[in-house]
Design a protein around this motif. Structure first.
Motif, mmCIF file in Angstrom:
data_model
loop_
_atom_site.group_PDB
_atom_site.id
_atom_site.type_symbol
_atom_site.label_atom_id
_atom_site.label_comp_id
_atom_site.label_asym_id
_atom_site.label_seq_id
_atom_site.Cartn_x
_atom_site.Cartn_y
_atom_site.Cartn_z
ATOM 1 N N PRO A 186 3.873 -15.504 -12.418
ATOM 2 C CA PRO A 186 3.406 -15.398 -13.805
ATOM 3 C C PRO A 186 3.220 -16.778 -14.424
ATOM 4 C CG PRO A 186 5.727 -14.797 -13.634
ATOM 5 C CD PRO A 186 5.272 -15.114 -12.246
ATOM 6 N N PRO A 187 2.216 -16.932 -15.280
ATOM 7 C CA PRO A 187 1.999 -18.228 -15.925
ATOM 8 C C PRO A 187 2.955 -18.393 -17.092
ATOM 9 C CG PRO A 187 0.421 -16.645 -16.750
ATOM 10 C CD PRO A 187 1.268 -15.921 -15.735
ATOM 11 N N ALA A 188 3.137 -19.641 -17.510
ATOM 12 C CA ALA A 188 3.860 -19.876 -18.764
ATOM 13 C C ALA A 188 2.828 -19.752 -19.872
ATOM 14 C CB ALA A 188 4.470 -21.276 -18.757
ATOM 15 N N LEU A 189 2.954 -18.718 -20.671
ATOM 16 C CA LEU A 189 1.924 -18.468 -21.678
ATOM 17 C C LEU A 189 2.110 -19.360 -22.893
ATOM 18 C CD1 LEU A 189 1.756 -14.562 -21.536
ATOM 19 C CD2 LEU A 189 0.232 -16.211 -20.439
ATOM 20 N N GLU A 190 0.994 -19.727 -23.498
ATOM 21 C CA GLU A 190 1.050 -20.433 -24.775
ATOM 22 C C GLU A 190 1.444 -19.426 -25.860
ATOM 23 O OE1 GLU A 190 -2.849 -22.164 -25.018
ATOM 24 O OE2 GLU A 190 -2.168 -23.983 -24.006
ATOM 25 N N PRO A 191 1.936 -19.926 -27.000
ATOM 26 C CA PRO A 191 2.455 -18.980 -28.009
ATOM 27 C C PRO A 191 1.484 -17.857 -28.380
ATOM 28 C CG PRO A 191 3.002 -21.224 -28.621
ATOM 29 C CD PRO A 191 2.150 -21.325 -27.389
ATOM 30 N N THR A 218 -14.254 -17.950 -24.672
ATOM 31 C CA THR A 218 -14.247 -18.136 -23.218
ATOM 32 C C THR A 218 -13.226 -19.219 -22.868
ATOM 33 O OG1 THR A 218 -16.065 -19.672 -23.535
ATOM 34 C CG2 THR A 218 -16.639 -17.464 -22.831
ATOM 35 N N GLY A 219 -12.393 -18.923 -21.881
ATOM 36 C CA GLY A 219 -11.395 -19.899 -21.460
ATOM 37 C C GLY A 219 -10.109 -19.853 -22.271
ATOM 38 N N SER A 220 -9.944 -18.820 -23.103
ATOM 39 C CA SER A 220 -8.735 -18.753 -23.926
ATOM 40 C C SER A 220 -7.571 -18.097 -23.183
ATOM 41 C CB SER A 220 -9.018 -17.976 -25.219
ATOM 42 O OG SER A 220 -9.481 -16.681 -24.915
ATOM 43 N N GLY A 221 -7.865 -17.520 -22.029
ATOM 44 C CA GLY A 221 -6.798 -16.903 -21.259
ATOM 45 C C GLY A 221 -6.720 -15.396 -21.430
ATOM 46 N N LYS A 222 -7.832 -14.768 -21.735
ATOM 47 C CA LYS A 222 -7.827 -13.306 -21.887
ATOM 48 C C LYS A 222 -7.361 -12.627 -20.603
ATOM 49 C CE LYS A 222 -12.206 -13.080 -23.080
ATOM 50 N NZ LYS A 222 -12.474 -14.519 -23.224
ATOM 51 N N THR A 223 -7.850 -13.164 -19.474
ATOM 52 C CA THR A 223 -7.485 -12.553 -18.200
ATOM 53 C C THR A 223 -5.974 -12.660 -17.974
ATOM 54 O OG1 THR A 223 -9.624 -13.357 -17.436
ATOM 55 C CG2 THR A 223 -8.152 -12.425 -15.780
ATOM 56 N N GLU A 224 -5.440 -13.874 -18.214
ATOM 57 C CA GLU A 224 -3.991 -14.053 -18.040
ATOM 58 C C GLU A 224 -3.226 -13.070 -18.928
ATOM 59 O OE1 GLU A 224 -2.892 -15.915 -15.752
ATOM 60 O OE2 GLU A 224 -4.588 -17.263 -15.355
ATOM 61 N N LYS A 255 -9.482 -12.996 -6.109
ATOM 62 C CA LYS A 255 -8.735 -14.221 -5.814
ATOM 63 C C LYS A 255 -7.707 -14.525 -6.895
ATOM 64 C CE LYS A 255 -10.577 -18.100 -4.371
ATOM 65 N NZ LYS A 255 -11.617 -19.155 -4.265
ATOM 66 N N ARG A 256 -8.159 -14.407 -8.136
ATOM 67 C CA ARG A 256 -7.237 -14.686 -9.243
ATOM 68 C C ARG A 256 -6.101 -13.702 -9.273
ATOM 69 N NH1 ARG A 256 -9.573 -16.139 -15.047
ATOM 70 N NH2 ARG A 256 -7.366 -16.321 -15.563
ATOM 71 N N PHE A 257 -6.456 -12.457 -9.008
ATOM 72 C CA PHE A 257 -5.438 -11.416 -9.019
ATOM 73 C C PHE A 257 -4.394 -11.691 -7.942
ATOM 74 C CE2 PHE A 257 -3.501 -7.402 -8.045
ATOM 75 C CZ PHE A 257 -3.382 -6.766 -9.281
ATOM 76 N N ARG A 372 -9.211 -22.326 -26.789
ATOM 77 C CA ARG A 372 -9.192 -22.422 -25.341
ATOM 78 C C ARG A 372 -7.811 -22.845 -24.869
ATOM 79 N NH1 ARG A 372 -14.762 -24.805 -22.759
ATOM 80 N NH2 ARG A 372 -15.687 -22.745 -22.605
ATOM 81 N N PHE A 373 -7.494 -22.447 -23.638
ATOM 82 C CA PHE A 373 -6.199 -22.790 -23.058
ATOM 83 C C PHE A 373 -6.116 -24.295 -22.807
ATOM 84 C CE2 PHE A 373 -4.039 -23.804 -19.045
ATOM 85 C CZ PHE A 373 -2.742 -23.578 -19.459
ATOM 86 N N GLY A 374 -4.908 -24.815 -22.969
ATOM 87 C CA GLY A 374 -4.615 -26.187 -22.572
ATOM 88 C C GLY A 374 -5.335 -27.220 -23.421
ATOM 89 N N TYR A 541 -17.059 -16.883 -14.273
ATOM 90 C CA TYR A 541 -16.721 -18.032 -13.438
ATOM 91 C C TYR A 541 -15.991 -19.126 -14.214
ATOM 92 C CZ TYR A 541 -19.868 -15.894 -10.078
ATOM 93 O OH TYR A 541 -20.469 -15.031 -9.214
ATOM 94 N N HIS A 542 -15.150 -19.807 -13.501
ATOM 95 C CA HIS A 542 -14.378 -20.890 -14.093
ATOM 96 C C HIS A 542 -14.477 -22.106 -13.174
ATOM 97 C CE1 HIS A 542 -11.192 -22.777 -16.393
ATOM 98 N NE2 HIS A 542 -10.585 -23.066 -15.270
ATOM 99 N N PHE A 543 -15.338 -23.060 -13.534
ATOM 100 C CA PHE A 543 -15.508 -24.269 -12.730
ATOM 101 C C PHE A 543 -15.175 -25.479 -13.603
ATOM 102 C CE2 PHE A 543 -18.943 -21.355 -11.035
ATOM 103 C CZ PHE A 543 -18.253 -20.998 -9.886
HETATM 104 P P1 ADP Z 1 -10.893 -16.079 -20.342
HETATM 105 O O1 ADP Z 1 -10.678 -14.844 -19.514
HETATM 106 O O2 ADP Z 1 -10.509 -15.903 -21.776
HETATM 107 O O3 ADP Z 1 -12.218 -16.751 -20.178
HETATM 108 P P2 ADP Z 1 -9.068 -17.186 -18.476
HETATM 109 O O4 ADP Z 1 -7.979 -16.186 -18.460
HETATM 110 O O5 ADP Z 1 -10.082 -17.160 -17.394
HETATM 111 O O6 ADP Z 1 -9.832 -17.135 -19.861
HETATM 112 O O7 ADP Z 1 -8.421 -18.625 -18.577
HETATM 113 C C1 ADP Z 1 -9.171 -19.823 -18.420
HETATM 114 C C2 ADP Z 1 -8.486 -20.737 -17.432
HETATM 115 O O8 ADP Z 1 -7.274 -21.221 -17.975
HETATM 116 C C3 ADP Z 1 -8.124 -20.049 -16.135
HETATM 117 O O9 ADP Z 1 -8.259 -20.951 -15.071
HETATM 118 C C4 ADP Z 1 -6.679 -19.694 -16.328
HETATM 119 O O10 ADP Z 1 -5.995 -19.566 -15.107
HETATM 120 C C5 ADP Z 1 -6.181 -20.851 -17.157
HETATM 121 N N1 ADP Z 1 -5.075 -20.439 -17.996
HETATM 122 C C6 ADP Z 1 -5.149 -19.710 -19.134
HETATM 123 N N2 ADP Z 1 -3.941 -19.529 -19.668
HETATM 124 C C7 ADP Z 1 -3.069 -20.172 -18.863
HETATM 125 C C8 ADP Z 1 -1.643 -20.389 -18.896
HETATM 126 N N3 ADP Z 1 -0.892 -19.899 -19.871
HETATM 127 N N4 ADP Z 1 -1.096 -21.108 -17.895
HETATM 128 C C9 ADP Z 1 -1.855 -21.611 -16.911
HETATM 129 N N5 ADP Z 1 -3.193 -21.454 -16.830
HETATM 130 C C10 ADP Z 1 -3.800 -20.759 -17.797
#
Ligand code: ADP
Ligand code: ZN
Length: 721
Positions: A186-191, A218-224, A255-257, A372-374, A541-543
């Motif tokens: 599991p990832p360490a989630l942001e607040p 996009t890139g906010s971590g919805k999937t996570e 792959k992500r899963f 966005r994440f990070g 995609y995430h590149f």
């Molecule tokens: P979205 O689905 O909103 O576009 P993603 O879930 O694909 O966003 O997240 C974007 C990228 O940031 C991915 O590579 C994901 O693994 C990474 N990421 C998001 N949240 C975290 C987290 N809390 N810890 C580590 N990586 C994260």
């Protein structure tokens, strides 16, 4: 129960009654085999009180032949089948068929015979045999599947088996699927992510219907975040379903899963081999397949204990099925969640106006991830005015975009050019006489595909070799390509940057999950500098090294004029922009347009997302368009133009009058001919409170038309062609 009422797998037949012979027990949902004339048909036992049928005397009933040893189709799924058939005006059997697999999978076989190449080259190597062996490569499958892959007849494959070049192998199909480990990595989630995840985890735990709109850039971590909800479903021993809009997205998702949960989920899409389908279907029905990721069709599978549904990229129009049962998978998914009494998550960076409205009025809960994440920033966006700063004649990339590409190449970063048009050129015409190549079956131009040296119709698939001379005036070398497709942009890039490594990404090049995986691997390994792609590259995609996105023609989607044109353009460009700058490098997006003052372009460049949505929503409200009003299209088609026209007129004349409902047409459809059929449309527009399905059912039910005419109803249409 001594008699049983069935829905049989034949859309032309209504419910049928049978006798349940001594010693056989069935219940609603049981999957059975019944006699019909000299044939046998699969059917599902249904509650008779829900399926009115003509009563047949006991003495005239025939015996059921067999009950499959399978869990019965459960009540919530039976109700979903009824609801879908009713809402979309489709035969029950057509909907129910989506819940059942091929008859092969109904049998409890444990193994199946598949075939694969041995490496032995047969003595008699005909061109066909050589072609088959080359195309099959390492793949395996049934004789019929290998024949399709090899582009040869079944006989050629059997010949290769006899010659020892292909061998039979037993594949066990009831091997258990591994169980994903919710705590694998599991990832360490942001607040903000942690809050969102907690909300969804609670929803899974609550085991009640709860629709959630997960709205995050996009890139906010919805999937996570929704992975955490899936983890919760796994922990509580229930199943989860993730719907994706394209099978091309399956591979990166797997792959992500796997990285998060330690093993793959169970995929379900049209690309599966029959043995894989059988295995997946049985595991879904037994509950052993814990997490399923699939295309639209996975929605109707008989999950034994579903605990969560996720619809990813929920705004995507491809969730709407356009042939057969014309249903919208997002909307049916919400209904399934309601009937199963479970939560559903609609995830999107650009939610549909319909979904946003449901959140606004409180029907859906809303979870927002605005950043966005990070700390990655959203890319900078700028419009390039194609009138002010046009490309040189015969080229399509404006100087500012070319310069940006050059800078990116020098910096060793990746770029993406987006143009939603496959092939080389959308129109070919004769310079000498003006002849235009049109599809003989459709109201559409033939699209040049230069790699395959063919002209193709994107509507019916008709192809012809690329001609040298005009078929009309016979002039040689007089044909010119008009307008760009992705192949032409790739040519331009090659001319500008001969050393750049490019890749074209369209459904012509990425036609299987394996191809998608190959593309992702090459991008990740830095083997591609510039991607030129259609909407297939806009999502998922995430590149991290992709820092520049060029939108070649932002005006393209706006010309259609259908009710969602602006919204769809906005979503598409936002989505493709979201591919830029997802890592620690900043991204930028250049949008080529002839009308920088258009509302869509202004909203994209200024980032005034809310303003755009509000204005669009208001426009819909004023016009009483969805979600504020309802639409249904009635499409009349026939190979015989007069027959189609006459039927459409008859339907138009019989249109019922209702308060708060209007019927427009009939008028020739924009695609006035499709696959050799002439088409006319009527459009029903009504207030939300009007029961348009009942009205249309009564209206059309009272009419008759010639056999060659097809009348189909598209409820909540997304295509207006
Ligand atoms: P979205 O689905 O909103 O576009 P993603 O879930 O694909 O966003 O997240 C974007 C990228 O940031 C991915 O590579 C994901 O693994 C990474 N990421 C998001 N949240 C975290 C987290 N809390 N810890 C580590 N990586 C994260
Ligand atoms: Zn065609």
């Amino acid at each position: 129960m001594s008699r049983a009422r069935l829905i049989v797998m034949n859309s032309a037949l209504g419910p049928l009654d049978y006798r349940v012979p001594q010693g056989m027990t069935v219940e609603p949902g049981s999957v059975v085999v019944a006699p019909l004339g000299p044939r046998q048909l699969v059917g599902v036992v249904w509650e008779p009180e829900r399926l009115p049928a003509e009563e047949v005397g006991d003495n005239r009933l025939r015996n059921l032949i067999h009950v499959y040893d399978l869990p019965p189709i459960a009540a919530p799924l039976r109700r979903l089948v009824e609801w879908t058939a009713d809402y979309y005006l489709a035969p029950l059997a057509s909907v129910l068929r989506m819940a059942l697999p091929s008859t092969g999978a109904l049998e409890g076989a444990r193994s199946i015979t598949e075939y694969r190449a041995t490496g032995h080259v047969p003595e008699r190597l005909t061109p066909q045999r050589a072609q088959a062996l080359e195309r099959i490569g390492e793949r395996q499958g049934l004789v019929s599947e290998l024949a399709i892959i090899g582009g040869v007849s079944d006989g050629v494959i059997r010949g290769l088996v006899k010659a020892g070049a292909i061998e039979a192998i037993e594949v066990t199909i009831d091997d258990p699927f591994p169980v994903p480990d919710p705590d694998h990595d599991p990832p360490a989630l942001e607040p903000a992510q942690a809050d969102a995840a907690a909300t969804l985890r609670d929803a899974v735990e609550a085991r009640a219907f709860a629709p959630w709109l997960l709205d995050g850039v996009t890139g906010s971590g919805k999937t996570e975040v929704y992975f955490e909800a899936i983890a919760e479903a796994i922990r509580s021993d229930r199943q989860a379903l993730v719907l994706l809009p394209e099978i091309a997205l399956t591979e990166p998702f797997l792959k992500r899963f796997a990285a998060r949960f330690g093993c793959d989920p169970v995929p379900w899409h049209s690309g599966l081999r029959q043995s894989q389908r059988r295995r997946a279907w049985r595991a879904i029905a037994s509950g052993e397949a814990r997490v399923v990721v699939g295309a639209r069709s996975s929605l109707f599978l008989p999950y034994r204990d579903l605990g969560l549904i996720v619809v990813d990229e929920a705004h995507e129009a491809s969730f709407k099925q356009e042939d057969g049962v014309q249903y919208h998978a997002r909307d049916v998914a919400v209904m399934r969640a309601k009937l199963e009494e479970i939560p559903i998550v609609l995830a999107s960076a650009t939610p549909a106006i319909e979904s946003r409205y449901m959140a606004e009025i409180g029907t859906y809960g809303e979870i927002k991830l605005p950043d966005r994440f990070g700390g990655a920033r959203m890319p900078d966006m700028a419009a390039l005015d194609m009138l002010q700063d046009p490309p040189p004649r015969g080229r399509w990339l404006a100087p500012a975009l070319v310069q940006a590409l050059e800078e990116n190449l020098e910096a060793g970063e990746q770029s993406l050019l987006f143009l939603n048009r496959r092939g080389y050129a959308p129109l070919t015409l004769c310079r000498h006489c003006g002849y235009r190549f049109q599809c003989p079956n459709c109201t559409a131009w033939m699209v040049e595909h230069r790699f395959t040296r063919r002209l193709a119709c994107h509507h019916c698939g008709h192809v012809m070799p690329a001609p040298h001379a005009c078929p009309e005036c016979k002039e040689e070398d007089s044909l010119v390509a008009c307008g760009p497709g992705v192949e032409r942009i790739a040519d331009e890039v090659a001319a500008l940057f001969p050393t750049a490594r490019t890749a074209i990404v369209t459904s012509d090049t990425i036609w299987s999950p394996a191809k998608a995986a190959e593309f992702v691997a090459r991008m990740e390994a830095g083997e591609i500098d510039i991607v030129i792609g259609t909407q297939l590259v806009t999502k998922g995609y995430h590149f991290p090294n992709l820092t520049l996105v060029g939108v070649v023609d932002a005006d393209l989607g706006l010309s259609g004029g259908d009710l969602r044109a602006a919204e769809r353009s906005f979503q598409q460009i936002r989505q493709v922009s979201g591919r830029a700058g997802r890592g620690d490098k900043h991204g930028r997006v250049l949008v080529q347009t002839h009308d920088p003052s258009a509302r869509v372009i202004q909203a994209l460049v200024s980032g005034d997302i809310e303003g755009f949505y509000e204005a669009e929503t208001e426009a819909r409200r004023e016009a009483a368009m969805p979600p504020f009003g309802r639409l249904a299209a009635i499409i009349v088609s026939s190979e015989d133009q007069a027959e189609a026209t006459e039927t459409a007129r008859v339907i138009g004349r019989a249109a019922p009058r209702h308060d708060n409902m209007a019927v427009f047409g009939p008028a020739p459809a924009p695609l006035a001919m499709l696959r050799g059929r002439h088409r006319l449309r009527l459009l029903v527009h009504a207030n939300r409170a009007v029961p348009i399905q009942d009205i249309i059912r009564d209206w059309l039910g009272a009419l008759q038309w010639p056999r060659g005419v097809r009348v189909s109803v598209d409820v909540d249409p997304y295509s207006f062609l």
